[in-house]
Write a protein that holds these residues in place. Structure first.
Motif, PDB file in Angstrom:
ATOM      1  N   THR A   1      -0.158   8.691  -1.135  1.00 44.29           N
ATOM      2  CA  THR A   1      -0.267   9.978  -1.961  1.00 44.29           C
ATOM      3  C   THR A   1      -0.130  11.519  -0.880  1.00 44.29           C
ATOM      4  OG1 THR A   1      -2.606  10.700  -2.540  1.00 44.29           O
ATOM      5  CG2 THR A   1      -1.117   9.239  -3.568  1.00 44.29           C
TER       6      THR A   1
ATOM      7  N   CYS B   1      -7.931   2.029  -5.006  1.00 36.40           N
ATOM      8  CA  CYS B   1      -8.359   3.212  -4.823  1.00 36.40           C
ATOM      9  C   CYS B   1      -8.928   3.611  -3.753  1.00 36.40           C
ATOM     10  CB  CYS B   1      -7.311   4.015  -6.583  1.00 36.40           C
ATOM     11  SG  CYS B   1      -6.476   3.440  -6.939  1.00 36.40           S
TER      12      CYS B   1
ATOM     13  N   THR C   1      -2.265   9.466  -7.745  1.00 36.82           N
ATOM     14  CA  THR C   1      -1.103   8.078  -7.953  1.00 36.82           C
ATOM     15  C   THR C   1      -0.214   8.312  -8.403  1.00 36.82           C
ATOM     16  OG1 THR C   1      -2.629   6.767  -9.765  1.00 36.82           O
ATOM     17  CG2 THR C   1      -2.972   6.782  -6.664  1.00 36.82           C
TER      18      THR C   1
ATOM     19  N   SER D   1       0.835  -0.963  -0.013  1.00 44.24           N
ATOM     20  CA  SER D   1       0.023  -0.295   0.100  1.00 44.24           C
ATOM     21  C   SER D   1       0.707   0.863   0.086  1.00 44.24           C
ATOM     22  CB  SER D   1      -1.010  -0.462   1.320  1.00 44.24           C
ATOM     23  OG  SER D   1      -1.963   1.241   0.804  1.00 44.24           O
ATOM     24  N   ARG D   2       0.052   2.569  -0.380  1.00 48.44           N
ATOM     25  CA  ARG D   2       1.340   3.504  -0.816  1.00 48.44           C
ATOM     26  C   ARG D   2       0.063   4.381  -0.690  1.00 48.44           C
ATOM     27  NH1 ARG D   2       1.130   5.691  -6.417  1.00 48.44           N
ATOM     28  NH2 ARG D   2       0.624   3.776  -7.694  1.00 48.44           N
TER      29      ARG D   2
ATOM     30  N   GLU E   1      -5.226  -2.553  -7.981  1.00 49.24           N
ATOM     31  CA  GLU E   1      -4.968  -2.097  -7.084  1.00 49.24           C
ATOM     32  C   GLU E   1      -6.431  -1.329  -6.692  1.00 49.24           C
ATOM     33  OE1 GLU E   1      -1.559   0.843  -6.750  1.00 49.24           O
ATOM     34  OE2 GLU E   1      -2.775   1.889  -8.334  1.00 49.24           O
TER      35      GLU E   1
ATOM     36  N   ARG F   1      -6.222  12.390  -0.012  1.00 40.44           N
ATOM     37  CA  ARG F   1      -5.393  11.877  -0.503  1.00 40.44           C
ATOM     38  C   ARG F   1      -5.723  10.774  -1.017  1.00 40.44           C
ATOM     39  NH1 ARG F   1      -2.985   9.443   4.357  1.00 40.44           N
ATOM     40  NH2 ARG F   1      -5.037  10.347   6.310  1.00 40.44           N
ATOM     41  N   THR F   2      -4.696   9.666  -1.522  1.00 37.61           N
ATOM     42  CA  THR F   2      -5.560   8.443  -1.710  1.00 37.61           C
ATOM     43  C   THR F   2      -4.087   7.941  -1.707  1.00 37.61           C
ATOM     44  OG1 THR F   2      -6.482   9.626  -4.405  1.00 37.61           O
ATOM     45  CG2 THR F   2      -5.490   7.102  -4.065  1.00 37.61           C
ATOM     46  N   ARG F   3      -4.681   6.217  -1.514  1.00 34.08           N
ATOM     47  CA  ARG F   3      -4.507   5.527  -0.406  1.00 34.08           C
ATOM     48  C   ARG F   3      -4.620   4.452  -1.783  1.00 34.08           C
ATOM     49  NH1 ARG F   3      -6.770   4.786   5.064  1.00 34.08           N
ATOM     50  NH2 ARG F   3      -8.175   3.613   3.854  1.00 34.08           N
ATOM     51  N   ALA F   4      -3.568   3.666  -1.838  1.00 40.64           N
ATOM     52  CA  ALA F   4      -3.994   2.553  -3.392  1.00 40.64           C
ATOM     53  C   ALA F   4      -2.836   1.391  -2.673  1.00 40.64           C
ATOM     54  CB  ALA F   4      -3.251   2.839  -4.486  1.00 40.64           C
TER      55      ALA F   4
END
Length: 149
Positions: A18, A124, A71, A15-16, A122, A100-103
């Motif tokens: 932004t 999002c 992303t 996971s990342r 993925e 913000r976005t968690r992918a």
């Protein structure tokens, strides 16, 4: 930034998150102008005062575009976006909300249309400053496998 990540390198659960992006009134106006969507929920402050929201809400597709755009920080030369499987607008986004976005990689599978590459899915999730998910979608990537000798 360029980073080569092959299908085999993609890990389910990775996971990342932004950086944030504040949604502005200018975003509302520009999006409406680009799309022709001047629906009163998005553009009429007086109309919206009389609704349970109490204020204008962001166009869902605008939140989607901004969220996915956030992303786009890594160029992977062995992958490309194939599209999106589903999209849900879960909570409203208002002017001055920061998102913000968690992918997160949620699945990997063989590609039924192509012999060599695989598909990486993925999830999002666009999240607001209270860490509430406001939008969710699954992006599908076509990702090359490592060449074997």
């Amino acid at each position: 930034m360029e980073q080569t990540t092959y299908f085999e390198d993609c890990e389910i659960g990775f996971s990342r998150v932004t950086t944030g992006r504040t949604i502005t009134e200018t975003d509302f106006v520009v999006h409406a102008g680009h799309t022709g969507d001047f629906f009163p929920y998005n553009m009429n402050a007086e109309f919206m005062k009389k609704t349970p929201f109490g204020q204008r809400i962001a166009h869902g597709i605008m939140v989607f575009s901004i969220g996915v755009g956030l992303t786009a920080s890594i160029i992977n030369p062995v992958a490309f976006s194939y599209g999106y499987d589903w999209l849900r607008f879960i909570r409203p986004v208002f002017i001055d909300d920061t998102t913000r976005t968690r992918a997160t990689i949620v699945a990997k599978e063989d590609d039924p249309k192509r012999h060599d590459p695989g598909r990486v899915i993925e999830r999002c999730e666009v999240i607001n400053r209270r860490d509430e998910v406001v939008l969710a979608t699954d992006r599908i990537y076509i990702v090359e496998r490592r060449k074997t000798a």
